[in-house]
Design a protein around this motif. Structure first.
Motif, PDB file in Angstrom:
ATOM      1  N   VAL A   1      23.971 -17.852  14.082  1.00  0.00           N
ATOM      2  CA  VAL A   1      25.317 -17.583  14.053  1.00  0.00           C
ATOM      3  C   VAL A   1      25.937 -17.672  12.597  1.00  0.00           C
ATOM      4  CG1 VAL A   1      27.586 -18.100  14.772  1.00  0.00           C
ATOM      5  CG2 VAL A   1      25.815 -17.703  16.410  1.00  0.00           C
ATOM      6  N   HIS A   2      25.336 -19.139  11.956  1.00  0.00           N
ATOM      7  CA  HIS A   2      25.984 -19.361  10.699  1.00  0.00           C
ATOM      8  C   HIS A   2      25.475 -18.272   9.652  1.00  0.00           C
ATOM      9  CE1 HIS A   2      25.846 -20.852   6.902  1.00  0.00           C
ATOM     10  NE2 HIS A   2      24.505 -20.885   6.882  1.00  0.00           N
ATOM     11  N   LEU A   3      24.339 -17.901   9.797  1.00  0.00           N
ATOM     12  CA  LEU A   3      23.741 -16.819   9.072  1.00  0.00           C
ATOM     13  C   LEU A   3      24.388 -15.439   8.911  1.00  0.00           C
ATOM     14  CD1 LEU A   3      21.805 -16.295   6.601  1.00  0.00           C
ATOM     15  CD2 LEU A   3      20.077 -15.843   8.217  1.00  0.00           C
TER      16      LEU A   3
ATOM     17  N   PRO B   1      28.059 -27.252  11.599  1.00  0.00           N
ATOM     18  CA  PRO B   1      28.233 -27.236  13.042  1.00  0.00           C
ATOM     19  C   PRO B   1      29.071 -26.106  13.797  1.00  0.00           C
ATOM     20  CG  PRO B   1      28.082 -29.362  12.286  1.00  0.00           C
ATOM     21  CD  PRO B   1      28.469 -28.440  11.122  1.00  0.00           C
ATOM     22  N   ILE B   2      28.588 -25.373  14.728  1.00  0.00           N
ATOM     23  CA  ILE B   2      29.852 -24.425  15.359  1.00  0.00           C
ATOM     24  C   ILE B   2      30.162 -25.095  16.920  1.00  0.00           C
ATOM     25  CG2 ILE B   2      29.888 -22.093  16.219  1.00  0.00           C
ATOM     26  CD1 ILE B   2      27.902 -21.248  13.602  1.00  0.00           C
ATOM     27  N   ASP B   3      31.600 -25.231  16.819  1.00  0.00           N
ATOM     28  CA  ASP B   3      32.028 -25.514  18.188  1.00  0.00           C
ATOM     29  C   ASP B   3      31.656 -24.636  19.216  1.00  0.00           C
ATOM     30  OD1 ASP B   3      33.242 -27.818  16.777  1.00  0.00           O
ATOM     31  OD2 ASP B   3      34.926 -26.962  16.682  1.00  0.00           O
ATOM     32  N   GLY B   4      31.026 -25.193  20.281  1.00  0.00           N
ATOM     33  CA  GLY B   4      30.652 -24.177  21.406  1.00  0.00           C
ATOM     34  C   GLY B   4      29.378 -23.851  21.190  1.00  0.00           C
ATOM     35  N   ILE B   5      28.588 -24.160  20.461  1.00  0.00           N
ATOM     36  CA  ILE B   5      27.023 -23.827  20.310  1.00  0.00           C
ATOM     37  C   ILE B   5      26.438 -25.054  20.009  1.00  0.00           C
ATOM     38  CG2 ILE B   5      25.231 -22.322  19.072  1.00  0.00           C
ATOM     39  CD1 ILE B   5      27.482 -20.179  18.805  1.00  0.00           C
TER      40      ILE B   5
ATOM     41  N   ALA C   1      33.505 -18.778  20.010  1.00  0.00           N
ATOM     42  CA  ALA C   1      32.806 -19.313  18.922  1.00  0.00           C
ATOM     43  C   ALA C   1      32.626 -18.840  17.749  1.00  0.00           C
ATOM     44  CB  ALA C   1      31.692 -20.458  19.546  1.00  0.00           C
ATOM     45  N   LEU C   2      32.257 -17.756  18.115  1.00  0.00           N
ATOM     46  CA  LEU C   2      31.442 -16.837  17.134  1.00  0.00           C
ATOM     47  C   LEU C   2      32.690 -16.205  16.252  1.00  0.00           C
ATOM     48  CD1 LEU C   2      29.534 -15.095  15.592  1.00  0.00           C
ATOM     49  CD2 LEU C   2      29.559 -13.300  17.664  1.00  0.00           C
ATOM     50  N   THR C   3      33.937 -15.768  16.985  1.00  0.00           N
ATOM     51  CA  THR C   3      35.051 -15.273  16.475  1.00  0.00           C
ATOM     52  C   THR C   3      35.762 -16.380  15.379  1.00  0.00           C
ATOM     53  OG1 THR C   3      35.546 -13.727  18.061  1.00  0.00           O
ATOM     54  CG2 THR C   3      37.307 -14.300  16.702  1.00  0.00           C
ATOM     55  N   ALA C   4      35.801 -17.467  15.982  1.00  0.00           N
ATOM     56  CA  ALA C   4      36.448 -18.613  15.183  1.00  0.00           C
ATOM     57  C   ALA C   4      35.382 -19.159  13.760  1.00  0.00           C
ATOM     58  CB  ALA C   4      36.548 -19.784  16.026  1.00  0.00           C
ATOM     59  N   ALA C   5      33.997 -19.106  14.089  1.00  0.00           N
ATOM     60  CA  ALA C   5      33.485 -19.052  13.004  1.00  0.00           C
ATOM     61  C   ALA C   5      33.410 -18.106  11.759  1.00  0.00           C
ATOM     62  CB  ALA C   5      31.985 -19.292  13.525  1.00  0.00           C
ATOM     63  N   LEU C   6      33.576 -16.910  12.297  1.00  0.00           N
ATOM     64  CA  LEU C   6      33.637 -15.882  11.700  1.00  0.00           C
ATOM     65  C   LEU C   6      34.890 -15.885  10.624  1.00  0.00           C
ATOM     66  CD1 LEU C   6      32.298 -13.278  10.660  1.00  0.00           C
ATOM     67  CD2 LEU C   6      33.543 -12.112  12.453  1.00  0.00           C
TER      68      LEU C   6
ATOM     69  N   ASP D   1      23.065 -10.892  22.961  1.00  0.00           N
ATOM     70  CA  ASP D   1      22.692 -12.402  22.752  1.00  0.00           C
ATOM     71  C   ASP D   1      23.637 -13.177  22.398  1.00  0.00           C
ATOM     72  OD1 ASP D   1      20.127 -11.388  23.420  1.00  0.00           O
ATOM     73  OD2 ASP D   1      19.087 -11.404  21.105  1.00  0.00           O
ATOM     74  N   LEU D   2      24.661 -12.614  21.705  1.00  0.00           N
ATOM     75  CA  LEU D   2      25.834 -13.714  21.454  1.00  0.00           C
ATOM     76  C   LEU D   2      27.114 -13.394  22.228  1.00  0.00           C
ATOM     77  CD1 LEU D   2      25.501 -13.346  17.584  1.00  0.00           C
ATOM     78  CD2 LEU D   2      24.685 -14.949  18.992  1.00  0.00           C
ATOM     79  N   ALA D   3      27.082 -12.452  23.156  1.00  0.00           N
ATOM     80  CA  ALA D   3      28.026 -12.346  24.140  1.00  0.00           C
ATOM     81  C   ALA D   3      28.679 -13.528  24.671  1.00  0.00           C
ATOM     82  CB  ALA D   3      27.867 -11.153  25.171  1.00  0.00           C
ATOM     83  N   PRO D   4      27.771 -14.584  25.101  1.00  0.00           N
ATOM     84  CA  PRO D   4      28.617 -15.678  25.741  1.00  0.00           C
ATOM     85  C   PRO D   4      28.994 -16.544  24.867  1.00  0.00           C
ATOM     86  CG  PRO D   4      26.061 -15.293  26.357  1.00  0.00           C
ATOM     87  CD  PRO D   4      26.393 -14.398  25.356  1.00  0.00           C
ATOM     88  N   HIS D   5      29.017 -16.550  23.449  1.00  0.00           N
ATOM     89  CA  HIS D   5      29.450 -17.318  22.538  1.00  0.00           C
ATOM     90  C   HIS D   5      30.653 -16.538  21.661  1.00  0.00           C
ATOM     91  CE1 HIS D   5      26.219 -20.005  23.549  1.00  0.00           C
ATOM     92  NE2 HIS D   5      25.330 -19.201  23.335  1.00  0.00           N
ATOM     93  N   ARG D   6      31.289 -15.548  22.327  1.00  0.00           N
ATOM     94  CA  ARG D   6      32.171 -14.719  21.568  1.00  0.00           C
ATOM     95  C   ARG D   6      33.404 -15.671  20.966  1.00  0.00           C
ATOM     96  NH1 ARG D   6      30.275 -11.026  19.809  1.00  0.00           N
ATOM     97  NH2 ARG D   6      29.489 -10.247  21.696  1.00  0.00           N
TER      98      ARG D   6
END
Length: 200
Positions: free
Chosen positions: A107-109, A94-98, A169-174, A162-167
């Protein structure tokens, strides 16, 4: 410990034990990506970005096929436990914020693929005197070349609108994915007598 694979045999080939451990790890990582790309792809491609996912699915599959044929395999009784731990590491989390499951899977993939393609550099482990005509040596170099190409596609996807609103959460997951993949890759290298710090 050395920063490279070896000692090489008289023909400049990597020892089968090292080939086996490295290939098993790479097959686990790229195989996981291939499977997850396959499950993510829709039956019908409705968007331009989905065509790139389709292409990446086939490239990941080709890497796995290449390694299976180019590796000189040797018995390795530790692989059962190691493969189980690797396969667990590739599973979606699970990704926080998504909250959207489909977006979370994408995003995971994307983050996993980015971490694998950027963080695993198998050709860097080859000493200069490695036999350039050996199938395993050629395979590692080919994989690194393909990874650099695939990485560009991952960067475009991760920076997409498409992923800009979740930047955040995306950065943390990356960052988490990169740290996890680096840790596993260093452990694999250490398990066959390679100083990971010296090979980076």
């Amino acid at each position: 410990m050395s920063g490279f694979l070896g000692p090489l045999d008289s023909d400049g080939r990597v020892p089968p034990g090292q080939q086996t451990r490295i290939a098993a790890f790479l097959i686990s990582a790229y195989g996981a990506l291939a499977r997850q790309f396959a499950f993510t792809l829709p039956v019908r491609l409705d968007a331009a970005w989905q065509t790139e996912l389709n292409a990446q699915f086939y490239r990941e599959t080709e890497i796995v096929s290449l390694l299976m044929r180019a590796t000189s395999w040797a018995p390795d009784f530790a692989l059962g436990y190691m493969v189980a731990s690797w396969e667990t590491a590739w599973l979606p989390a699970p990704i926080d914020g998504i909250s959207d499951p489909r977006l979370g899977q994408a995003v995971h993939l994307a983050t996993l693929a980015h971490a694998v393609h950027a963080g695993i550099r198998p050709a860097a482990l080859l000493p200069i005197e490695a036999n350039a005509q050996d199938p395993f040596v050629m395979a590692l170099r080919r994989i690194e070349f393909e990874s650099s190409r695939l990485l560009q596609a991952q960067i475009l996807l991760l920076k997409g609108t498409d992923l800009a609103p979740h930047r955040d959460a995306l950065t943390a997951a990356l960052e988490q994915r990169h740290a996890a993949v680096r840790k596993l890759w260093r452990e694999v290298q250490a398990s066959i007598g390679i100083d990971a710090a010296g090979s980076e």
